[in-house]
Write an enzyme that holds these catalytic residues in place. Structure first.
Site, PDB file in Angstrom:
ATOM      1  N   PHE A  89      48.781  -9.333   1.587  1.00 13.19           N
ATOM      2  CA  PHE A  89      48.898 -10.604   2.291  1.00 13.19           C
ATOM      3  C   PHE A  89      48.694 -11.728   1.270  1.00 13.19           C
ATOM      4  O   PHE A  89      47.900 -11.603   0.347  1.00 13.19           O
ATOM      5  CB  PHE A  89      47.863 -10.681   3.429  1.00 13.19           C
ATOM      6  CG  PHE A  89      47.975 -11.949   4.233  1.00 13.19           C
ATOM      7  CD1 PHE A  89      49.100 -12.216   4.991  1.00 13.19           C
ATOM      8  CD2 PHE A  89      46.952 -12.887   4.214  1.00 13.19           C
ATOM      9  CE1 PHE A  89      49.208 -13.391   5.721  1.00 13.19           C
ATOM     10  CE2 PHE A  89      47.053 -14.064   4.942  1.00 13.19           C
ATOM     11  CZ  PHE A  89      48.179 -14.324   5.691  1.00 13.19           C
ATOM     12  N   ASP A 160      39.305  -7.237  -2.169  1.00 11.15           N
ATOM     13  CA  ASP A 160      39.786  -7.875  -0.947  1.00 11.15           C
ATOM     14  C   ASP A 160      39.632  -6.831   0.160  1.00 11.15           C
ATOM     15  O   ASP A 160      40.449  -5.909   0.293  1.00 11.15           O
ATOM     16  CB  ASP A 160      41.239  -8.319  -1.096  1.00 11.15           C
ATOM     17  CG  ASP A 160      41.757  -9.021   0.160  1.00 11.15           C
ATOM     18  OD1 ASP A 160      41.167  -8.830   1.236  1.00 11.15           O
ATOM     19  OD2 ASP A 160      42.767  -9.749   0.060  1.00 11.15           O
ATOM     20  N   HIS A 163      40.732  -5.629   5.224  1.00 10.00           N
ATOM     21  CA  HIS A 163      41.128  -4.546   6.134  1.00 10.00           C
ATOM     22  C   HIS A 163      40.068  -3.444   6.193  1.00 10.00           C
ATOM     23  O   HIS A 163      40.330  -2.385   6.745  1.00 10.00           O
ATOM     24  CB  HIS A 163      42.427  -3.882   5.654  1.00 10.00           C
ATOM     25  CG  HIS A 163      43.578  -4.813   5.451  1.00 10.00           C
ATOM     26  ND1 HIS A 163      44.751  -4.418   4.861  1.00 10.00           N
ATOM     27  CD2 HIS A 163      43.752  -6.115   5.782  1.00 10.00           C
ATOM     28  CE1 HIS A 163      45.602  -5.447   4.812  1.00 10.00           C
ATOM     29  NE2 HIS A 163      45.009  -6.483   5.362  1.00 10.00           N
ATOM     30  N   GLN A 186      39.590 -12.824  11.077  1.00 14.19           N
ATOM     31  CA  GLN A 186      40.698 -13.470  11.786  1.00 14.19           C
ATOM     32  C   GLN A 186      41.038 -12.627  13.024  1.00 14.19           C
ATOM     33  O   GLN A 186      40.690 -11.451  13.108  1.00 14.19           O
ATOM     34  CB  GLN A 186      41.872 -13.614  10.792  1.00 14.19           C
ATOM     35  CG  GLN A 186      43.178 -14.137  11.359  1.00 14.19           C
ATOM     36  CD  GLN A 186      44.062 -13.008  11.818  1.00 14.19           C
ATOM     37  OE1 GLN A 186      43.903 -11.866  11.362  1.00 14.19           O
ATOM     38  NE2 GLN A 186      44.976 -13.297  12.727  1.00 14.19           N
ATOM     39  N   LYS A 189      41.970  -8.899  12.884  1.00 17.46           N
ATOM     40  CA  LYS A 189      41.203  -7.997  12.020  1.00 17.46           C
ATOM     41  C   LYS A 189      40.304  -7.061  12.837  1.00 17.46           C
ATOM     42  O   LYS A 189      40.194  -7.199  14.046  1.00 17.46           O
ATOM     43  CB  LYS A 189      40.403  -8.816  11.001  1.00 17.46           C
ATOM     44  CG  LYS A 189      41.317  -9.602  10.039  1.00 17.46           C
ATOM     45  CD  LYS A 189      42.006  -8.711   9.006  1.00 17.46           C
ATOM     46  CE  LYS A 189      43.303  -9.226   8.436  1.00 17.46           C
ATOM     47  NZ  LYS A 189      43.280 -10.454   7.682  1.00 17.46           N
ATOM     48  N   ARG A 218      25.171 -28.011  -2.070  1.00 19.13           N
ATOM     49  CA  ARG A 218      23.866 -28.487  -1.640  1.00 19.13           C
ATOM     50  C   ARG A 218      22.897 -27.322  -1.441  1.00 19.13           C
ATOM     51  O   ARG A 218      23.181 -26.411  -0.661  1.00 19.13           O
ATOM     52  CB  ARG A 218      24.071 -29.199  -0.302  1.00 19.13           C
ATOM     53  CG  ARG A 218      23.082 -30.263  -0.030  1.00 19.13           C
ATOM     54  CD  ARG A 218      23.485 -31.007   1.227  1.00 19.13           C
ATOM     55  NE  ARG A 218      22.390 -31.903   1.564  1.00 19.13           N
ATOM     56  CZ  ARG A 218      22.256 -32.506   2.727  1.00 19.13           C
ATOM     57  NH1 ARG A 218      23.156 -32.334   3.673  1.00 19.13           N
ATOM     58  NH2 ARG A 218      21.231 -33.288   2.944  1.00 19.13           N
ATOM     59  N   TYR A 225      20.365 -35.159  -0.589  1.00 20.74           N
ATOM     60  CA  TYR A 225      21.747 -35.194  -1.079  1.00 20.74           C
ATOM     61  C   TYR A 225      21.836 -34.943  -2.574  1.00 20.74           C
ATOM     62  O   TYR A 225      22.546 -35.619  -3.301  1.00 20.74           O
ATOM     63  CB  TYR A 225      22.435 -36.509  -0.667  1.00 20.74           C
ATOM     64  CG  TYR A 225      22.432 -36.659   0.831  1.00 20.74           C
ATOM     65  CD1 TYR A 225      23.305 -35.898   1.618  1.00 20.74           C
ATOM     66  CD2 TYR A 225      21.513 -37.484   1.461  1.00 20.74           C
ATOM     67  CE1 TYR A 225      23.272 -35.977   2.997  1.00 20.74           C
ATOM     68  CE2 TYR A 225      21.467 -37.574   2.839  1.00 20.74           C
ATOM     69  CZ  TYR A 225      22.349 -36.817   3.606  1.00 20.74           C
ATOM     70  OH  TYR A 225      22.307 -36.883   4.964  1.00 20.74           O
ATOM     71  N   ARG A 235      31.218 -23.306   5.566  1.00 24.41           N
ATOM     72  CA  ARG A 235      30.160 -22.724   6.404  1.00 24.41           C
ATOM     73  C   ARG A 235      30.708 -22.209   7.730  1.00 24.41           C
ATOM     74  O   ARG A 235      31.487 -22.884   8.396  1.00 24.41           O
ATOM     75  CB  ARG A 235      29.075 -23.769   6.676  1.00 24.41           C
ATOM     76  CG  ARG A 235      28.260 -24.181   5.457  1.00 24.41           C
ATOM     77  CD  ARG A 235      27.102 -25.085   5.850  1.00 24.41           C
ATOM     78  NE  ARG A 235      27.549 -26.249   6.575  1.00 24.41           N
ATOM     79  CZ  ARG A 235      27.765 -27.449   6.022  1.00 24.41           C
ATOM     80  NH1 ARG A 235      27.536 -27.641   4.728  1.00 24.41           N
ATOM     81  NH2 ARG A 235      28.182 -28.462   6.747  1.00 24.41           N
TER      82      ARG A 235
HETATM   83  C1  LIG Z   1      43.852 -11.376   6.642  1.00 25.25           C
HETATM   84  C2  LIG Z   1      43.838 -11.213   5.183  1.00 25.25           C
HETATM   85  C3  LIG Z   1      43.216 -12.138   4.326  1.00 25.25           C
HETATM   86  C4  LIG Z   1      42.762 -13.516   4.744  1.00 25.25           C
HETATM   87  O1  LIG Z   1      42.007 -13.638   5.830  1.00 25.25           O
HETATM   88  P1  LIG Z   1      41.996 -14.945   6.771  1.00 25.25           P
HETATM   89  O2  LIG Z   1      40.697 -14.798   7.479  1.00 25.25           O
HETATM   90  O3  LIG Z   1      43.184 -14.858   7.677  1.00 25.25           O
HETATM   91  O4  LIG Z   1      42.027 -16.158   5.905  1.00 25.25           O
HETATM   92  C5  LIG Z   1      43.111 -11.827   2.979  1.00 25.25           C
HETATM   93  N1  LIG Z   1      43.624 -10.699   2.491  1.00 25.25           N
HETATM   94  C6  LIG Z   1      44.263  -9.806   3.254  1.00 25.25           C
HETATM   95  C7  LIG Z   1      44.794  -8.566   2.615  1.00 25.25           C
HETATM   96  C8  LIG Z   1      44.410 -10.037   4.627  1.00 25.25           C
HETATM   97  O5  LIG Z   1      45.084  -9.157   5.366  1.00 25.25           O
END
Ligand SMILES: *Cc1c(COP(=O)(O)O)cnc(C)c1O
Length: 387
Positions: A89, A160, A163, A186, A189, A218, A225, A235
């Site tokens: 992705f 990453d 998944h 997301q 997921k 911060r 600040y 956040r």
């Molecule tokens: C969904 C996804 C992301 C990003 O996630 P978001 O929460 O949608 O920004 C990053 N890497 C891979 C492989 C993904 O499938």
């Protein structure tokens, strides 16, 4: 088309019950809806790290920001290079590009669809600041080989893990694998609050650095600040964290169900003429199955697209796979290597095949009952005959 369709029933996604309802009201009634006043984000981070066998968790706004923040903590900036799989992705490459770095797409294995360690090593230059394996569909990339390359070259890994919630590699959970990992929550997921993300750091120092950067530089106790670093606001809010705590509590049993259904589906799918499922690395001891993926070798992009439309018509939640990152306009806007699309295609032959021949089924198909799962290969075989 008048063919009567008796589609199997697959559960909806996302799933929720009274646990999410109660959690949302609990967050609401705290009276503080951001992490600095409430307790939901803090609790979620502790629970997520514990579930993944350790590490130091920092919840953030989404998975793309999780990657961006993790790269920033690894010191990635303008002029640097980050090795990413050519098949992923787009967030994987975008996160590096947003920091002013160059995303260097490297080919994946044709069986597992995961980053090819030899190709990754060959792409390392003096400017390489990180290697980003993606655990495609929930199967951990070859961290044995990539870990050795990282040790030998001093280039850190960023997993990453968008998944890979709950995944294990040779019996070790993501928090025990020794490198930083970025997750997404997301809507689609494996656990979700609509949006959300998390970085699992291997050490507390990394998490502290990440905390500063994710909160406009911060320090947590600052009231004057005194912005110690540059940064942004990544956040997570208390409502999302409250929902994610409920989702996390359900994740383990859902992974178990998908593992059982995937074991049922894999041999049936492999027996469909013309279909080659994503293969499983035997060192992947627990796969959460973000997708059920397969290729139809030789089908070509146009007929593959028609096949996906036909599968959807027949009631399967099917999708075309991600495009090769370099076959999108977005990839070329900033931080692309000084190569043409054709040159990149030549260097990434496996990605080219997966890009045009790949299909994935939503993970909710693997939460269905056994009869629904048994019906999937027949639907695919029939659809293949009609396109
Ligand atoms: C969904 C996804 C992301 C990003 O996630 P978001 O929460 O949608 O920004 C990053 N890497 C891979 C492989 C993904 O499938």
């Amino acid at each position: 088309m008048t063919t009567p369709l008796t589609a199997p029933q697959f559960p909806e996604w996302p799933q929720y019950d009274d646990a999410e309802r109660t959690a949302l009201v609990r967050a609401l009634e705290q009276g503080q809806w951001w992490r600095m006043g409430g307790g939901e984000v803090d609790a979620f981070e502790r629970e997520f790290a514990a579930f993944h066998g350790g590490g130091h968790a920092l919840a953030v706004t989404n998975g793309t920001h999780a990657l961006e923040l993790a790269l920033q903590v690894l010191g990635v900036g303008p002029g640097d290079e980050v090795i990413v799989p050519a098949f992923t992705f787009i967030s994987s490459s975008q996160a590096a590009q947003r920091l002013g770095a160059t995303a260097v797409p490297v080919d994946v294995d044709l069986g597992t669809y995961n980053l090819d360690p030899a190709a990754a090593e060959a792409a390392i230059t003096p400017r390489t600041k990180a290697i980003m394996p993606v655990h495609m569909a929930g199967q951990i990339a070859d961290l044995d080989a990539l870990g050795k390359i990282s040790e030998r070259t001093g280039v850190p890994l960023l997993q990453d893990a968008a998944h890979a919630h709950g995944a294990e590699w040779r019996g070790r959970k993501v928090g025990e694998l020794g490198s930083v990992a970025a997750f997404s929550f997301q809507n689609g997921k494996l656990m979700t609050a609509g949006e959300g993300g998390l970085v699992l750091f291997a050490d507390e120092e990394g998490r502290d650095h990440g905390f500063l950067r994710h909160s406009c530089g911060r320090p947590p106790t600052d009231i004057r600040y005194l912005h110690a670093t540059s940064g942004s606001n990544f956040r997570l809010n208390e409502f999302s964290a409250s929902v994610l705590r409920a989702q996390l509590a359900r994740l383990g049993s859902q992974v178990e169900t998908r593992e059982r259904r995937a074991a049922l589906l894999a041999p049936l799918l492999a027996a469909v003429p013309g279909v080659v499922p994503q293969s499983r690395d035997e060192r992947a001891t627990r796969v959460p199955h973000y997708m059920a993926m397969f290729r139809v070798p030789g089908i070509g992009e146009e007929r593959r697209n028609a096949l996906v439309a036909e599968l959807v018509r027949r009631g399967l939640p099917a999708f075309v796979v991600f495009r090769a990152v370099y076959r999108t306009n977005g990839f070329w806007e900033t931080g692309a290597p000084a190569l043409s699309v054709d040159e990149l295609a030549e260097r990434n032959p496996n990605t080219e095949l997966i890009h045009s021949e790949g299909i994935w089924l939503h993970h909710r198909t693997l939460l269905a009952d056994e009869d629904a799962v048994r019906a999937i290969p027949g639907i695919i075989a029939a659809a293949l005959e009609s396109v």
